[in-house]
Design a protein around this motif. Structure first.
Motif, mmCIF file in Angstrom:
data_model
loop_
_atom_site.group_PDB
_atom_site.id
_atom_site.type_symbol
_atom_site.label_atom_id
_atom_site.label_comp_id
_atom_site.label_asym_id
_atom_site.label_seq_id
_atom_site.Cartn_x
_atom_site.Cartn_y
_atom_site.Cartn_z
ATOM 1 N N GLU A 100 0.825 -1.219 0.000
ATOM 2 C CA GLU A 100 0.000 0.000 0.000
ATOM 3 C C GLU A 100 0.854 1.262 0.000
ATOM 4 N N VAL A 101 1.980 1.234 0.722
ATOM 5 C CA VAL A 101 2.897 2.380 0.734
ATOM 6 C C VAL A 101 3.500 2.556 -0.657
ATOM 7 N N VAL A 102 3.953 1.468 -1.248
ATOM 8 C CA VAL A 102 4.551 1.511 -2.583
ATOM 9 C C VAL A 102 3.521 1.996 -3.600
ATOM 10 N N GLY A 103 2.306 1.469 -3.532
ATOM 11 C CA GLY A 103 1.242 1.887 -4.438
ATOM 12 C C GLY A 103 0.922 3.362 -4.311
ATOM 13 N N ARG A 104 0.901 3.869 -3.083
ATOM 14 C CA ARG A 104 0.613 5.289 -2.847
ATOM 15 C C ARG A 104 1.716 6.160 -3.470
ATOM 16 N N ILE A 105 2.977 5.761 -3.328
ATOM 17 C CA ILE A 105 4.079 6.532 -3.899
ATOM 18 C C ILE A 105 4.027 6.489 -5.421
ATOM 19 N N MET A 106 3.782 5.312 -5.990
ATOM 20 C CA MET A 106 3.698 5.208 -7.455
ATOM 21 C C MET A 106 2.551 6.039 -8.000
ATOM 22 N N SER A 107 1.418 6.022 -7.308
ATOM 23 C CA SER A 107 0.227 6.718 -7.794
ATOM 24 C C SER A 107 0.294 8.232 -7.633
ATOM 25 N N ASP A 108 1.213 8.711 -6.828
ATOM 26 C CA ASP A 108 1.400 10.157 -6.662
ATOM 27 C C ASP A 108 2.356 10.639 -7.758
ATOM 28 N N VAL A 109 1.888 10.553 -9.002
ATOM 29 C CA VAL A 109 2.745 10.777 -10.171
ATOM 30 C C VAL A 109 3.356 12.174 -10.216
ATOM 31 N N ALA A 110 2.686 13.166 -9.656
ATOM 32 C CA ALA A 110 3.216 14.530 -9.675
ATOM 33 C C ALA A 110 4.545 14.633 -8.923
ATOM 34 N N TRP B 98 6.906 12.176 -8.881
ATOM 35 C CA TRP B 98 7.945 11.305 -9.432
ATOM 36 C C TRP B 98 9.287 12.008 -9.626
ATOM 37 N N PRO B 99 9.319 13.252 -10.105
ATOM 38 C CA PRO B 99 10.634 13.887 -10.285
ATOM 39 C C PRO B 99 11.442 13.998 -8.992
ATOM 40 N N GLU B 100 10.788 13.875 -7.843
ATOM 41 C CA GLU B 100 11.497 13.925 -6.562
ATOM 42 C C GLU B 100 12.283 12.655 -6.273
ATOM 43 N N TRP B 101 11.850 11.516 -6.852
ATOM 44 C CA TRP B 101 12.516 10.266 -6.512
ATOM 45 C C TRP B 101 13.082 9.471 -7.696
ATOM 46 N N THR B 102 12.870 9.952 -8.936
ATOM 47 C CA THR B 102 13.529 9.296 -10.067
ATOM 48 C C THR B 102 14.015 10.335 -11.068
ATOM 49 N N ALA B 103 15.269 10.214 -11.447
ATOM 50 C CA ALA B 103 15.851 11.124 -12.436
ATOM 51 C C ALA B 103 15.374 10.799 -13.850
ATOM 52 N N GLY C 225 12.763 1.947 -10.685
ATOM 53 C CA GLY C 225 12.695 0.911 -9.651
ATOM 54 C C GLY C 225 13.552 1.243 -8.445
ATOM 55 N N GLU C 226 14.775 1.705 -8.670
ATOM 56 C CA GLU C 226 15.676 2.054 -7.573
ATOM 57 C C GLU C 226 15.135 3.241 -6.771
ATOM 58 N N GLY C 227 14.660 4.255 -7.477
ATOM 59 C CA GLY C 227 14.121 5.434 -6.799
ATOM 60 C C GLY C 227 12.866 5.116 -6.013
ATOM 61 N N LEU C 228 12.012 4.292 -6.599
ATOM 62 C CA LEU C 228 10.768 3.879 -5.920
ATOM 63 C C LEU C 228 11.101 3.131 -4.632
ATOM 64 N N CYS C 229 12.030 2.209 -4.719
ATOM 65 C CA CYS C 229 12.431 1.418 -3.542
ATOM 66 C C CYS C 229 12.934 2.350 -2.440
ATOM 67 N N ALA C 230 13.811 3.269 -2.778
ATOM 68 C CA ALA C 230 14.358 4.193 -1.781
ATOM 69 C C ALA C 230 13.260 5.078 -1.174
ATOM 70 N N ALA C 231 12.371 5.597 -2.009
ATOM 71 C CA ALA C 231 11.294 6.462 -1.530
ATOM 72 C C ALA C 231 10.347 5.692 -0.611
ATOM 73 N N ALA C 232 9.987 4.475 -1.002
ATOM 74 C CA ALA C 232 9.056 3.670 -0.200
ATOM 75 C C ALA C 232 9.677 3.284 1.137
ATOM 76 N N GLU C 233 10.949 2.940 1.121
ATOM 77 C CA GLU C 233 11.599 2.533 2.367
ATOM 78 C C GLU C 233 11.774 3.724 3.320
ATOM 79 N N ARG C 234 11.895 4.940 2.782
ATOM 80 C CA ARG C 234 11.945 6.140 3.626
ATOM 81 C C ARG C 234 10.593 6.415 4.274
ATOM 82 N N HIS C 235 9.498 6.141 3.510
ATOM 83 C CA HIS C 235 8.150 6.470 3.982
ATOM 84 C C HIS C 235 7.425 5.296 4.620
ATOM 85 N N GLY C 236 7.966 4.088 4.465
ATOM 86 C CA GLY C 236 7.277 2.888 4.926
ATOM 87 C C GLY C 236 7.476 2.624 6.364
#
Length: 142
Positions: free
Chosen positions: A16-26, A28-33, A131-142
């Protein structure tokens, strides 16, 4: 016949945390180059039928239409001359407080194969970056 790419990423956070981060598309530039700008007119949760403009380095801007949304991800489609893309962003719980994110991208249409002669390396790099950015972002917020 579609050409498929996928990236499977183990994430140390619930789906659910990962899904919330992925779905907050606006954001994305914060966590993936791999994404420089996202223009979304709506606010709040993604909704099916919504269109979003995404700008990525080395690529022209693309307009994506959300086709499916769930608590752990979403799918959207994009069209350009001779190419139809479908991208999925889904997470599944692994049962121990962690999850697996699966990112998919398919190319179909008469110009899909010729365009991938030039862009397949970039597609793979951008999916790995996401994938790398998503993992890092989710683990910070999870």
């Amino acid at each position: 016949m579609a050409i498929e790419f996928s990236e499977t990423v183990p994430v140390g956070a619930p789906a659910e945390v990962v899904g919330r981060i992925m779905s907050d598309v606006a954001r994305w530039p914060e966590w993936t180059a791999s994404v420089s700008v996202v223009r979304r007119a709506a606010t709040g949760p993604l909704t099916a039928g919504e269109t979003i403009v995404v700008e990525q380095p080395k690529l022209p801007p693309s307009t994506w239409t959300v086709t499916r949304v769930g608590p752990t991800g979403f799918e959207w489609t994009s069209r350009s001359t001779g190419i139809r893309n479908v991208a999925g962003h889904w997470a599944t719980d692994a049962g121990d407080g962690t999850s697996v994110a699966v990112l998919t991208l398919s190319f179909a249409g008469p110009l899909a194969r010729p365009s991938l002669l030039f862009y397949s390396g970039l597609v793979r790099r951008y999916m790995a970056m996401e994938g790398e950015g998503l993992c890092a972002a989710a683990e910070r917020h999870g």
